[in-house]
Design a protein around this motif. Structure first.
Motif: not given
Length: 188
Positions: A1-26
Motif C-alpha cells: 500500500m502506498e504511503a498516501s493510502s496508508h495515511d488515508e486509512f489512518r485518518e479514516f480510523v481516527a475519524m470514524r472508529s468511535t461511531a463504528l465501535l458504538r455500532l459494534a457494541v450494539l
C-alpha cells in the motif's frame, strides 16, 4: 500500500472508529471486548482492500454486520456476558444522538433489555432502528428473508416492551434512538 493510502486509512480510523465501535457494541449486545475484536477484524479486512473501496464507512459497516452474523452461525454456544454495572450517562452527546435529553432510567433499562434479546433479535433491532436501514437491506445483510426481518422485529419490540413497560407502542424507533452512546459512556 502506498504511503498516501496508508495515511488515508489512518485518518479514516481516527475519524470514524468511535461511531463504528458504538455500532459494534450494539451488535454484540454490550460486550465491549467482543465489539473491539469485531471492529478490529473489520478494519483489518478493509485495510487489505483499501485502495479499491469507494465508500469506506459503508464497507466497514457491512463487514461488521457480516462478521457478526458469521459469529452467530458458529456451532459453539457461548454464554452471554452480563455486566453488573451499566454504563453511566454523561459526557458529550455523540453526533446524531437524537435523545440526548432522554430519561437516564429509561436509557439504562433499554440498554439492559437490549442485552437480553437473542443475537438475531438484537441485530434486527440495531440495524432496523439504530441504523435506520430498510427491511430489505437488513434482510440482505443478515442473509434472511424480509418476512423474517419483519417477524423478528415485531417479536423483539414486544419483548423489549415486556422487559421495559415504560415503552409505548406508538414509536419504537424514537424511543430506541436514545441508546446511542458516546465512546466514553460505553467504556463505563
Amino acid at each position: 500500500m502506498e504511503a498516501s493510502s496508508h495515511d488515508e486509512f489512518r485518518e479514516f480510523v481516527a475519524m470514524r472508529s468511535t461511531a463504528l465501535l458504538r455500532l459494534a457494541v450494539l451488535l454484540t449486545g454490550g460486550d465491549r471486548h467482543a465489539a473491539e475484536d469485531l471492529l478490529q477484524i473489520a478494519l483489518m479486512k478493509a485495510y487489505g482492500r483499501w485502495t479499491r473501496i469507494e465508500q469506506p464507512e459503508a464497507y466497514v459497516r457491512q463487514i461488521l454486520y457480516r462478521q457478526q452474523v458469521s459469529r452467530w452461525r458458529l456451532r459453539r454456544h457461548h454464554a452471554e456476558t452480563t455486566v453488573g454495572v451499566l454504563p453511566e450517562s454523561g459526557g458529550q452527546a455523540g453526533a446524531g444522538q437524537a435523545g440526548a435529553g432522554a430519561e437516564p432510567e429509561l436509557r439504562i433499562a433499554l440498554w439492559a433489555a437490549l442485552g437480553r434479546l437473542s443475537k438475531r433479535q438484537r441485530a434486527v433491532v440495531v440495524l432496523r432502528y439504530f441504523e435506520d436501514l430498510p427491511e430489505a437491506e437488513v434482510a440482505a445483510l443478515l442473509g434472511i428473508p424480509v418476512g423474517t426481518v419483519r417477524s423478528t422485529a415485531h417479536r423483539s419490540l414486544a419483548k423489549l416492551r415486556a422487559l421495559v413497560p415504560e415503552l409505548e407502542p406508538d414509536g419504537p424507533a424514537e424511543q430506541l434512538r436514545p441508546l446511542s452512546y458516546t465512546a466514553k459512556e460505553i467504556q463505563g
